[in-house]
Enzyme design. Structure first.
Site, short mmCIF file in Angstrom:
data_model
loop_
_atom_site.label_atom_id
_atom_site.label_comp_id
_atom_site.label_asym_id
_atom_site.label_seq_id
_atom_site.Cartn_x
_atom_site.Cartn_y
_atom_site.Cartn_z
N TYR A 151 -4.26 2.16 15.70
CA TYR A 151 -3.06 2.27 16.53
C TYR A 151 -3.34 2.08 18.01
O TYR A 151 -2.58 1.41 18.70
CB TYR A 151 -2.38 3.63 16.28
CG TYR A 151 -1.77 3.71 14.91
CD1 TYR A 151 -0.47 3.27 14.69
CD2 TYR A 151 -2.50 4.15 13.81
CE1 TYR A 151 0.09 3.28 13.42
CE2 TYR A 151 -1.94 4.17 12.54
CZ TYR A 151 -0.65 3.73 12.35
OH TYR A 151 -0.10 3.72 11.10
N GLU A 201 -7.22 8.76 5.99
CA GLU A 201 -7.50 9.43 7.27
C GLU A 201 -7.93 10.89 7.15
O GLU A 201 -7.25 11.78 7.67
CB GLU A 201 -6.27 9.35 8.18
CG GLU A 201 -5.87 7.94 8.54
CD GLU A 201 -4.81 7.90 9.64
OE1 GLU A 201 -4.25 8.95 9.96
OE2 GLU A 201 -4.56 6.82 10.16
N ASN A 226 -7.26 2.19 9.90
CA ASN A 226 -5.91 2.41 10.43
C ASN A 226 -6.03 2.39 11.95
O ASN A 226 -6.63 3.30 12.54
CB ASN A 226 -5.34 3.74 9.96
CG ASN A 226 -5.12 3.78 8.45
OD1 ASN A 226 -5.29 2.77 7.75
ND2 ASN A 226 -4.75 4.93 7.94
N GLU A 251 -3.53 0.08 8.14
CA GLU A 251 -2.33 0.45 8.89
C GLU A 251 -2.45 -0.08 10.31
O GLU A 251 -3.53 0.00 10.91
CB GLU A 251 -2.15 1.98 9.00
CG GLU A 251 -1.76 2.66 7.73
CD GLU A 251 -1.60 4.18 7.90
OE1 GLU A 251 -1.33 4.65 9.03
OE2 GLU A 251 -1.77 4.88 6.90
N ARG A 269 0.85 -1.18 0.00
CA ARG A 269 0.00 0.00 0.00
C ARG A 269 0.89 1.23 0.00
O ARG A 269 1.68 1.42 0.92
CB ARG A 269 -0.91 0.00 1.24
CG ARG A 269 -1.73 1.25 1.40
CD ARG A 269 -2.75 1.15 2.55
NE ARG A 269 -3.49 2.40 2.62
CZ ARG A 269 -3.31 3.32 3.58
NH1 ARG A 269 -2.48 3.12 4.58
NH2 ARG A 269 -3.99 4.45 3.55
N HIS A 323 -2.65 11.02 0.46
CA HIS A 323 -2.12 10.82 1.80
C HIS A 323 -1.46 12.14 2.26
O HIS A 323 -0.26 12.20 2.49
CB HIS A 323 -1.15 9.64 1.84
CG HIS A 323 -0.95 9.04 3.21
ND1 HIS A 323 -1.14 7.71 3.49
CD2 HIS A 323 -0.58 9.61 4.39
CE1 HIS A 323 -0.88 7.47 4.76
NE2 HIS A 323 -0.53 8.61 5.34
C1 GBH Z 1 -1.29 7.44 10.57
O1 GBH Z 1 -1.83 8.44 11.35
C2 GBH Z 1 -0.91 7.95 9.23
O2 GBH Z 1 -1.77 7.49 8.21
C3 GBH Z 1 0.51 7.68 8.87
O3 GBH Z 1 0.90 8.46 7.79
C4 GBH Z 1 1.38 7.87 10.09
O4 GBH Z 1 2.74 7.84 9.80
C5 GBH Z 1 1.02 6.80 11.07
O5 GBH Z 1 -0.34 6.75 11.29
C6 GBH Z 1 1.73 6.92 12.40
O6 GBH Z 1 1.39 8.10 13.05
O7 GBH Z 1 -4.14 9.45 21.24
O8 GBH Z 1 -3.68 7.21 22.02
O9 GBH Z 1 -5.87 7.78 21.20
C7 GBH Z 1 -2.28 7.99 12.60
C8 GBH Z 1 -3.01 9.05 13.36
C9 GBH Z 1 -2.84 7.86 15.44
C10 GBH Z 1 -4.47 9.61 15.12
C11 GBH Z 1 -3.50 7.45 16.70
C12 GBH Z 1 -5.13 9.17 16.37
C13 GBH Z 1 -4.88 8.21 18.49
C14 GBH Z 1 -3.95 7.61 19.51
N1 GBH Z 1 -3.68 8.56 14.53
N2 GBH Z 1 -4.21 8.56 17.27
S1 GBH Z 1 -4.46 8.04 21.12
#
Ligand code: GBH
Length: 461
Positions: free
Chosen positions: A300, A172, A298, A357, A83, A127
């Site tokens: 995290y 996003e 995505n 992601e 991707r 992006h």
């Molecule tokens: C992505 O953004 C992007 O698509 C990518 O380009 C980037 O490099 C990658 O992730 C890493 O950052 O505050 O604990 O609730 C991710 C953006 C990450 C926004 C997690 C919301 C919440 C974590 N998001 N965040 S928390």
């Protein structure tokens, strides 16, 4: 570790897509090669104090020149799908709208080499690298950006549509809309609600009109979707006010975009989040709801929310539960990947879901021999894959997983200080080193291939 990785690989269904993800502005470098003009991130990074260490996109991973080696690396890891995003300012460098052959040629060669390597290309059209010329015309706050996006998308499908089967319109939108226009920590660095609300609507419109254009341009067996940032959101306590705060935060964070895309109307509570009006024209909501084939998630971390009367729902209301936190300060919460897939399915039942992601940043310490034993990233990876089997075991249409990221890269406001790669990059030499997490991922993929007998089979939607 090897046994655990292999066991995990075997637990995924036949046809499951295994990938790695990147984005053009984060890896390419060569920012003025072959006619490329600046994006809003090139501009933003040059404002003092915006990006850690004053880092810029100028060199990044030098992928624009090393792409062939990077594909070899993917082949070595056994990755089935890649991707990546196409850089709008390479394809349409100026406001005259004329497509740039040098930019198109780059992605044309990249796609050919991926296919020759047995790697399925998943293209993201946007992006976060809006051409600066379009920012000068108002950026996402202006309706014209949606129309310019469609013209740009058409140039890309004209060139790649015969070979690329998976297309993502936007990556996003929540992040670039609110971090870029309300909080000012991402490009273009604005800090008020009016441009944010306008950017939200125009992004949805760009997506919907983009899907319509892609449907017209692409062969019928193509798959079109969007990638959304999602954090399953829970109340900090069972108290009614925390529960209510979590519900509103959940809508804001997770469903603001997907609701109109799947239902053709804004979620009824959207109006309560913003004082500014949404600039809807007649026909917009129908366009926004043009059917899609998949939703990319995505994932995290989760969000645990408590009521706080003193801050708007669009500002942080998060607590920090005890646990393990990554170098980004995000909680390690593997269960969240299964939770968010289940919630997405229960609410909107998209035909297919991909984790487009998932990954984590840590302070990697290369050993004396240069090897990178990134234990925390290995644990994060295996923990999340383990949890993802809850979704596939339950029969939910989770069709693939993309590790973020193939390699360390430009982490937006954090510059090069935060490393997400399963492959390490030494920025001084551009040397790539497969981390232990990369080696573990390779084992998962190999075991899955052997168990499912997937060799040579085309990917499913
Ligand atoms: C992505 O953004 C992007 O698509 C990518 O380009 C980037 O490099 C990658 O992730 C890493 O950052 O505050 O604990 O609730 C991710 C953006 C990450 C926004 C997690 C919301 C919440 C974590 N998001 N965040 S928390």
């Amino acid at each position: 570790l090897r046994t655990r990785a292999r066991g995990l690989g075997r637990r995924f269904p036949e046809g499951f897509v295994w990938g790695a993800a990147t984005a053009a502005p984060q890896i390419e470098g060569s920012v003025s090669a072959e006619g490329r003009t600046p994006s809003i991130w090139d501009t933003f990074a040059r404002i003092p104090g915006t990006v850690a260490g004053g880092d810029t996109l100028d060199d990044a991973d030098d992928h624009f020149r090393r792409w062939r080696d990077d594909i070899s690396l993917m082949r070595d890891l056994g990755i089935g799908a890649y991707r990546f995003s196409v850089a709008w300012p390479r394809i349409v460098p100026g406001s005259d709208g004329v497509p740039n052959r040098g930019g198109l040629d780059f992605y044309d060669r990249l796609v050919d080499e991926l296919l020759a390597s047995g790697i399925d290309p998943f293209v993201t059209l946007y992006h976060w690298d809006l051409p600066q010329w379009q920012q000068d015309a108002g950026g996402w706050a202006a309706r014209s950006t949606a129309y310019r996006f469609v013209e740009y998308a058409t140039h890309v499908t004209d060139r790649l549509g015969d070979r690329v089967r998976h297309w993502t319109t936007l990556n996003e939108p929540w992040v670039y809309v609110f971090l870029g226009h309300l909080l000012g920590v991402h490009a273009p660095g604005e800090r008020s609600e009016a441009p944010a609300v306008r950017a939200m609507h125009h992004s949805l419109l760009a997506h919907g009109l983009g899907v319509q254009a892609l449907r017209t341009a692409l062969p019928v067996d193509s798959h079109v979707g969007i990638a959304l940032s999602m954090s399953p959101t829970e109340p900090a306590t069972p108290e009614a006010d925390d529960v209510a705060a979590a519900e509103r935060n959940d809508l804001y964070r997770n469903w603001l975009f997907l609701h109109p895309i799947t239902r053709g109307e804004y979620h009824p509570l959207t109006g309560e989040l913003f004082a500014e009006p949404i600039p809807i024209h007649s026909g917009d909501l129908e366009a926004i709801a043009e059917p899609i084939d998949f939703v990319g998630i995505n994932y995290y971390a989760r969000a645990v929310v408590r009521a706080d009367e003193s801050v708007a729902v669009t500002r942080a209301q998060e607590t920090r539960p005890d646990g393990t936190y990554t170098a980004m300060g995000w909680e390690v919460y593997p269960q969240g990947i299964a939770d968010i897939v289940a919630q997405t399915h229960a609410r909107y039942a998209p035909e297919a879901i991909y984790i487009t992601e998932n990954g984590s940043a840590w302070d990697d310490e290369p050993a004396a021999d240069g090897s990178i034993v990134d234990r925390e990233r290995v644990a994060y990876l295996l923990g999340h894959l383990d949890a993802a089997t809850q979704s596939t075991d339950a029969g939910l249409p989770l069709r693939g997983y993309f590790a973020w990221s193939l390699m360390d890269n430009f982490e937006w406001a954090e510059g090069y200080t935060k490393r997400f790669g399963i492959v390490g990059v030494d920025y001084a030499t551009q040397l790539r080193t497969v981390k232990q997490s990369g080696a573990v991922y390779r084992e998962v993929l190999a075991a899955h291939r052997e168990a499912a007998g997937d060799e040579g089979k085309p990917a499913r939607p």
